[in-house]
Enzyme design. Sequence first.
Site, PDB file in Angstrom:
ATOM      1  CG  HIS A  48      60.893   4.854  55.300  1.00 32.44           C
ATOM      2  ND1 HIS A  48      61.989   4.267  55.880  1.00 32.44           N
ATOM      3  CD2 HIS A  48      60.674   5.976  56.013  1.00 32.44           C
ATOM      4  CE1 HIS A  48      62.403   4.990  56.905  1.00 32.44           C
ATOM      5  NE2 HIS A  48      61.608   6.036  57.005  1.00 32.44           N
ATOM      6  CB  ILE A  54      65.970   3.049  55.458  1.00 33.74           C
ATOM      7  CG1 ILE A  54      67.191   3.538  54.679  1.00 33.74           C
ATOM      8  CG2 ILE A  54      66.275   2.933  56.955  1.00 33.74           C
ATOM      9  CD1 ILE A  54      68.411   2.666  54.790  1.00 33.74           C
ATOM     10  N   GLY A  57      62.273   2.934  61.643  1.00 34.84           N
ATOM     11  CA  GLY A  57      62.555   2.701  63.058  1.00 34.84           C
ATOM     12  C   GLY A  57      61.308   2.411  63.864  1.00 34.84           C
ATOM     13  CB  VAL A  58      57.883   3.878  63.847  1.00 37.37           C
ATOM     14  CG1 VAL A  58      57.421   3.655  62.427  1.00 37.37           C
ATOM     15  CG2 VAL A  58      56.727   3.876  64.816  1.00 37.37           C
ATOM     16  CD  GLU A  62      53.504  -2.577  66.784  1.00 39.76           C
ATOM     17  OE1 GLU A  62      52.723  -3.522  67.005  1.00 39.76           O
ATOM     18  OE2 GLU A  62      53.496  -1.530  67.458  1.00 39.76           O
TER      19      GLU A  62
END
Length: 147
Positions: A48, A54, A57-58, A62
């Site tokens: 990623h 990057i 976002g998840v 978390e």
Amino acid sequence: MLDVNEIMEILPHRYPFLLVDRITDMEKGKSVIGYKNISISEPAFMGHFPGHPIYPGVLILEGMAQAGGVLALKSNDLTKEELAQKVIYFMSIDKAKFRSPVKPGDKLEYRIEVKKLRGTLIVLDGKAYVDDALVAEAELKAMIVDK
């Protein structure tokens, strides 16, 4: 205020899924500030994205949830023995917004405030910053339950 070893006494998460390195400030029942140093060696960066890393976002969400989990569990004034028998489950994440990418070398700071706290239910306003710039935000709802 809490180092990674103390966080691991509260949360069940472990590497590579423990996403809070330190808690720097906490007011029980009100707010918590913690952070994660984002390193190029994070497992997520292998895919990623190769050549343009990057932080997902998840994983930011978390991390916010984990910082909020520390706040929720500490706000209930549980003993170490009671804490060992509890876990926090997140029930919903609403109004999530991502404002800027998080990259290797960033210090991701989680600033979490309690919107509602009723017994074992907690609703949190979560924000994530890099260098005081807002990079993500969400409303998180969770419940403390027996293991």
